[in-house]
Design an enzyme around this catalytic site. Structure first.
Site, mmCIF file in Angstrom:
data_model
loop_
_atom_site.group_PDB
_atom_site.id
_atom_site.type_symbol
_atom_site.label_atom_id
_atom_site.label_comp_id
_atom_site.label_asym_id
_atom_site.label_seq_id
_atom_site.Cartn_x
_atom_site.Cartn_y
_atom_site.Cartn_z
ATOM 1 N N GLY A 77 1.165 -8.645 -16.320
ATOM 2 C CA GLY A 77 2.252 -9.583 -16.540
ATOM 3 C C GLY A 77 1.722 -10.923 -17.006
ATOM 4 O O GLY A 77 0.654 -11.370 -16.565
ATOM 5 N N ALA A 104 0.827 -1.213 0.000
ATOM 6 C CA ALA A 104 0.000 0.000 0.000
ATOM 7 C C ALA A 104 0.858 1.259 0.000
ATOM 8 O O ALA A 104 0.504 2.272 0.589
ATOM 9 C CB ALA A 104 -0.926 0.004 1.223
ATOM 10 N N ARG A 144 -2.197 8.361 -11.296
ATOM 11 C CA ARG A 144 -3.252 8.418 -12.311
ATOM 12 C C ARG A 144 -4.633 8.686 -11.716
ATOM 13 O O ARG A 144 -5.576 9.001 -12.442
ATOM 14 C CB ARG A 144 -3.264 7.114 -13.118
ATOM 15 C CG ARG A 144 -2.182 7.078 -14.195
ATOM 16 C CD ARG A 144 -2.247 5.790 -14.992
ATOM 17 N NE ARG A 144 -1.608 4.687 -14.287
ATOM 18 C CZ ARG A 144 -1.637 3.421 -14.707
ATOM 19 N NH1 ARG A 144 -2.290 3.108 -15.818
ATOM 20 N NH2 ARG A 144 -1.016 2.473 -14.013
ATOM 21 N N ASN A 153 -34.547 26.895 18.277
ATOM 22 C CA ASN A 153 -33.726 26.228 19.283
ATOM 23 C C ASN A 153 -32.377 26.895 19.521
ATOM 24 O O ASN A 153 -31.635 26.480 20.398
ATOM 25 C CB ASN A 153 -33.499 24.769 18.874
ATOM 26 C CG ASN A 153 -32.894 24.640 17.478
ATOM 27 O OD1 ASN A 153 -33.041 25.523 16.649
ATOM 28 N ND2 ASN A 153 -32.246 23.525 17.223
ATOM 29 N N TYR A 154 -32.034 27.932 18.779
ATOM 30 C CA TYR A 154 -30.686 28.509 18.851
ATOM 31 C C TYR A 154 -30.784 29.982 19.219
ATOM 32 O O TYR A 154 -31.489 30.764 18.559
ATOM 33 C CB TYR A 154 -30.007 28.339 17.491
ATOM 34 C CG TYR A 154 -28.559 28.781 17.432
ATOM 35 C CD1 TYR A 154 -27.637 28.350 18.385
ATOM 36 C CD2 TYR A 154 -28.119 29.616 16.412
ATOM 37 C CE1 TYR A 154 -26.306 28.740 18.324
ATOM 38 C CE2 TYR A 154 -26.786 30.009 16.339
ATOM 39 C CZ TYR A 154 -25.886 29.576 17.288
ATOM 40 O OH TYR A 154 -24.575 29.969 17.225
ATOM 41 N N ALA A 161 -49.008 22.887 10.286
ATOM 42 C CA ALA A 161 -48.161 23.283 9.168
ATOM 43 C C ALA A 161 -47.381 24.550 9.500
ATOM 44 O O ALA A 161 -47.925 25.508 10.049
ATOM 45 C CB ALA A 161 -49.015 23.515 7.925
#
Length: 450
Positions: free
Chosen positions: A140, A8, A14, A382-383, A376
């Site tokens: 090969g 490895a 390439r 929440n922040y 809807a």
């Protein structure tokens, strides 16, 4: 005893990538992780990874693999040079060495088991894996007698015209008697077109040298560029889909869907076109997924339907209906029979059984009790600009359209929030909460005059 060495160290130029080639992803795992997984069942006594290019990065990515030994090849001067780096760490080793390539990820475990078994039963000094290819260009060539004994391996670039007509190719996978290999490794030379030390040259030095021809040539496909990566992805995806169809899953349009090996399905699941599964996901019996869904690291119970939606790190109980065009973000937990409708986003929230959030809503950092109905356009704010806060809504409560619940906030059970309200203070059980300006109507209004 058995040692496994994975090569490895290469750059993979390439690939044209900042990521080392062996860390390129394939169906949810890196190439080298797939190679390591293919030999796990052999239970090797030693596992060695020969690294070179971006060695530190490769080691960091694989630090969770216990017992893996890293061996540095610097500089990289061919496969023979790579295996020479094992002479010191394996100086006292007695047994067989299985050599794998980190960019050949499609090998089946049973193929390696058969290779090792043949090597040991034949008493060969080396046994290599071979394949007959319709187009052997770049590989090969292996020259062998009818009984499987190998006389020579010649790299493609070093072959003459007659040798290149031989379709039996070297897969680059070897099983060696380590003591015999270690005796000849120092004899390798760079007398070849590339000026490198070839591991293949050891085959001519070892006797007997045998080969085993693989049944499926796809298994030995190596990856050198993006095209070959995509071709391997296609092979692996086909394997995965075929496996799950054999286990009772219906893919309406198999070629349009992709899976990870960490995905598992129950019986009678239907997967519509253009659905994609990532990471570790479990899909329960009788689910219907898609069309057009992405599910990642999520667990779905039985009889869940998901349509045109995205789920990431979510847990969904039996009988839920999700979508179309919903998003469940990490930390979402849905109880049984929840409904998450169109253009709804849920994040880091727990919704008890029977909760309905059917349209155009955002539920973040919230806990909703059983049977809550979210109108809807309801959102949890929440922040506060610095921290996230939670919203708790008791069982049986409901919010009117376009409500804003400003966290931290706690609504009791059976609370009703009037449409268009902004709620900033806790509400007790059974109450009606209104938080909107009084409507003002001016009759006979003519508007501004020019």
């Amino acid at each position: 005893m058995l040692a496994v060495a994975v090569l490895a160290a290469g750059k993979g130029t390439r690939m044209k990538s900042a990521l080392p080639k062996v860390l390129q992803p394939l169906a949810g795992a890196t190439l080298v992780e797939r190679v390591l997984a293919s030999c796990e069942h052999l239970q090797p006594d030693r596992r060695l990874l020969i690294v070179g290019h971006q060695a530190e990065r490769v080691e960091q990515e694989l630090e969770g693999h216990s017992g893996l030994e890293f061996v540095l090849q610097q500089p990289q001067n061919g496969t023979g040079h790579a295996v020479q780096q094992l002479l010191e760490p394996l100086r006292d080793f007695r047994g067989d060495l299985l050599v794998l390539n980190g960019d050949v990820p499609l090998l089946r475990p049973e193929t390696l088991a058969a290779l090792l078994e043949q090597h040991r039963s034949s008493g060969a000094a080396v046994t290599l894996l071979t394949a007959r290819l319709a187009d052997p260009s770049g590989y090969g060539r292996v020259f062998a007698s009818p009984d499987g004994q190998v006389s020579a391996i010649v790299e493609h670039r070093d072959c003459n015209d007659e040798q290149r007509r031989n379709a039996l190719t070297n897969a680059g996978i070897y099983c060696f008697n380590w003591q015999q290999l270690s005796a000849v490794l120092p004899q390798l030379t760079t007398d070849n077109d590339q000026g490198e030390l070839y591991l293949t040259d050891t085959v001519a030095m070892l006797n007997p040298a045998m080969h085993r021809e693989v049944d499926d040539a796809d298994e030995i496909t190596g990856i050198n560029d993006r095209l070959q990566l995509s071709q391997c992805e296609a092979v692996l995806q086909e394997r995965l889909r075929h496996h799950w169809m054999a286990e009772g899953v219906t893919f309406v349009d198999p070629a349009s869907c992709t899976l990870s090996e960490g995905t598992c399905f129950g019986r009678d699941v239907v997967v519509e076109p253009q659905c994609h599964f990532r990471g570790t996901s479990a899909i329960g019996d009788g689910c219907r997924i898609g069309p057009g869904c992405l599910i990642e690291d999520s667990q779905l119970g039985a009889n869940v339907s998901v349509l045109h939606s995205v789920l990431r790190q979510a847990e969904v109980a039996d009988g839920c209906a999700i979508g179309p065009f919903a998003q469940l973000r990490p930390g979402t937990q849905l109880g049984q029979q929840c409904h998450i409708g169109n253009f709804v986003e849920v994040k880091n929230s727990s919704l008890a059984s029977g909760v309905k959030v059917n349209h155009l809503s955002y539920i973040g950092d919230a806990d909703l009790g059983a049977g809550v109905n979210v109108g809807a356009g309801t959102i949890t704010a929440n922040y506060d600009g610095m921290r996230k806060h939670r919203t708790v809504v008791g069982a049986g409560s409901k919010t009117g359209a376009n409500s804003v619940l400003v966290a931290p906030l706690r609504l009791g059970s059976n609370v009703t929030v009037g449409a268009g309200s902004t709620i900033t203070k806790d509400v007790p059980d059974g109450a009606l909460a209104l938080g909107r300006a009084r409507q003002l109507v001016k009759e006979n209004w003519t508007g501004p005059r020019p």
